[in-house]
Design an enzyme around this catalytic site. Sequence first.
Site, short mmCIF file in Angstrom:
data_model
loop_
_atom_site.label_atom_id
_atom_site.label_comp_id
_atom_site.label_asym_id
_atom_site.label_seq_id
_atom_site.Cartn_x
_atom_site.Cartn_y
_atom_site.Cartn_z
N ALA A 1 -14.89 -1.44 -8.13
CA ALA A 1 -14.41 -0.09 -8.44
C ALA A 1 -15.37 0.62 -9.38
CB ALA A 1 -13.01 -0.17 -9.07
N GLY B 1 -17.24 -4.19 -11.75
CA GLY B 1 -16.83 -4.74 -10.46
C GLY B 1 -17.00 -3.69 -9.36
N ASP C 1 -13.88 6.25 -2.30
CA ASP C 1 -13.36 5.83 -3.61
C ASP C 1 -14.08 6.58 -4.74
OD1 ASP C 1 -11.44 3.94 -2.78
OD2 ASP C 1 -12.95 2.38 -2.57
N GLY D 1 -16.29 -1.82 -17.24
CA GLY D 1 -16.16 -2.67 -16.07
C GLY D 1 -17.39 -2.54 -15.20
N SER E 1 0.82 -1.22 0.00
CA SER E 1 0.00 0.00 0.00
C SER E 1 0.85 1.27 0.00
CB SER E 1 -0.91 0.02 1.23
OG SER E 1 -1.56 1.27 1.29
N LYS F 1 -13.77 -4.73 2.21
CA LYS F 1 -14.59 -3.52 2.06
C LYS F 1 -16.09 -3.75 2.32
CE LYS F 1 -11.61 -0.90 -1.03
NZ LYS F 1 -11.54 -0.05 -2.23
N THR G 1 -9.21 -1.98 2.79
CA THR G 1 -8.95 -2.39 1.42
C THR G 1 -9.33 -3.85 1.23
OG1 THR G 1 -7.38 -2.28 -0.41
CG2 THR G 1 -6.47 -2.91 1.73
P1 ATR Z 1 -12.40 -4.20 -8.69
O1 ATR Z 1 -12.77 -4.20 -7.24
O2 ATR Z 1 -11.01 -3.76 -8.97
O3 ATR Z 1 -13.40 -3.50 -9.52
P2 ATR Z 1 -13.56 -6.73 -9.47
O4 ATR Z 1 -14.75 -6.41 -8.63
O5 ATR Z 1 -12.97 -8.11 -9.41
O6 ATR Z 1 -12.36 -5.76 -9.14
O7 ATR Z 1 -13.93 -6.38 -11.00
C1 ATR Z 1 -13.04 -6.62 -12.05
C2 ATR Z 1 -13.62 -6.01 -13.34
O8 ATR Z 1 -12.63 -6.16 -14.37
C3 ATR Z 1 -14.87 -6.71 -13.84
O9 ATR Z 1 -15.67 -5.77 -14.53
C4 ATR Z 1 -14.29 -7.74 -14.82
O10 ATR Z 1 -15.19 -8.18 -15.83
P3 ATR Z 1 -16.18 -9.45 -15.54
O11 ATR Z 1 -17.29 -8.92 -14.69
O12 ATR Z 1 -16.63 -9.88 -16.89
O13 ATR Z 1 -15.34 -10.49 -14.84
C5 ATR Z 1 -13.21 -6.90 -15.46
N1 ATR Z 1 -12.14 -7.68 -16.10
C6 ATR Z 1 -11.17 -8.41 -15.50
N2 ATR Z 1 -10.37 -8.96 -16.43
C7 ATR Z 1 -10.84 -8.59 -17.65
C8 ATR Z 1 -10.45 -8.83 -19.01
N3 ATR Z 1 -9.38 -9.59 -19.30
N4 ATR Z 1 -11.18 -8.27 -20.01
C9 ATR Z 1 -12.25 -7.50 -19.72
N5 ATR Z 1 -12.68 -7.24 -18.47
C10 ATR Z 1 -11.99 -7.77 -17.44
#
Ligand code: ATR
Length: 290
Positions: free
Chosen positions: A137, A135, A108, A133, A21, A72, A68
Amino acid sequence: MTELTGAAAVVGLIGRPVAHSLSPRMHNRAFAHLGMDWVYVPFEVADDAVSAALAGVKALSIRGVNVTVPHKTAVIPFLDELTPEAAAMGAVNTIVNDSGRLVGHNTDGSGFVRSLREVAGFDPHGARVLVLGAGGAARAVAIALARAGAERVAVANRTESKAGRLAEAVARHGASSAGLSLAREPLAAELRAADAVVQTTSVGMAGDPSLPLDPDLLAPRHLVADIVYTPLKTPLLRAAEARGCRTLPGWGMLLYQGVEAFECWTGTPAPANVMREALLEALRGKEAEA
Ligand code: ATR
């Protein structure tokens, strides 16, 4: 670091791992700059020790902690109160110990929005944004954009069903939304009317040369933000610059989530420039090592 006295206030970070970190560097540099008798300490906390760690925060009168991965969401049942932002995001990255009451905040999303304003000079109010994305974040960023008055926050994700679910949540916060796949046509249609793109997936991280979308879809009117901060300049940011776009690197969100946490704990305006220098020094150091 300032020499600590018996009256020193302690804040820190709980997560697993925490050794990587950069938050201790940012916060301790800020405390030293302001001559504050405060210290920021990393605490590694196992999954089955979250409740005990938060009891410890109270017992030791620790003023607050950042939270973190992977805790979370796991911290929420042990808190006394959540801010509306943290409740909307279902995630807490900052806890304030308010005389024994633990209040969960999420800086965040608000930190990302502040970085848009302060680093990129981009006002999200009334803007049309495409988030890549869906997820954790992405959820913080998309909901914060809606709460900041964005007109539209569309979500595109590899797994389209997750984009749809996040789009529904975003719409509950007042922005128009849609859940899309990463296929070219829907992205092209969305980008024709968009002002900004925010990349929140792990694509482009740590030497991955891939791009989350075809850069031909980008135009100079787009602000392109990537929340990945290793490397400092991701393949997407390079491609966006080559297309004439303005860009916002991932250190912006990392910095301003810290600035806002500092302000939650201390009630004092954070020295953002000092924290930025500490952060960029550390990130450049990591890049030189790699
Ligand atoms: P974070 O907390 O960093 O957002 P997360 O909740 O695991 O991490 O989310 C990861 C994001 O990256 C998701 O949107 C994931 O897509 P999926 O929902 O389809 O899994 C996306 N992601 C990870 N690897 C990827 C890749 N190679 N191509 C496209 N999207 C990807």
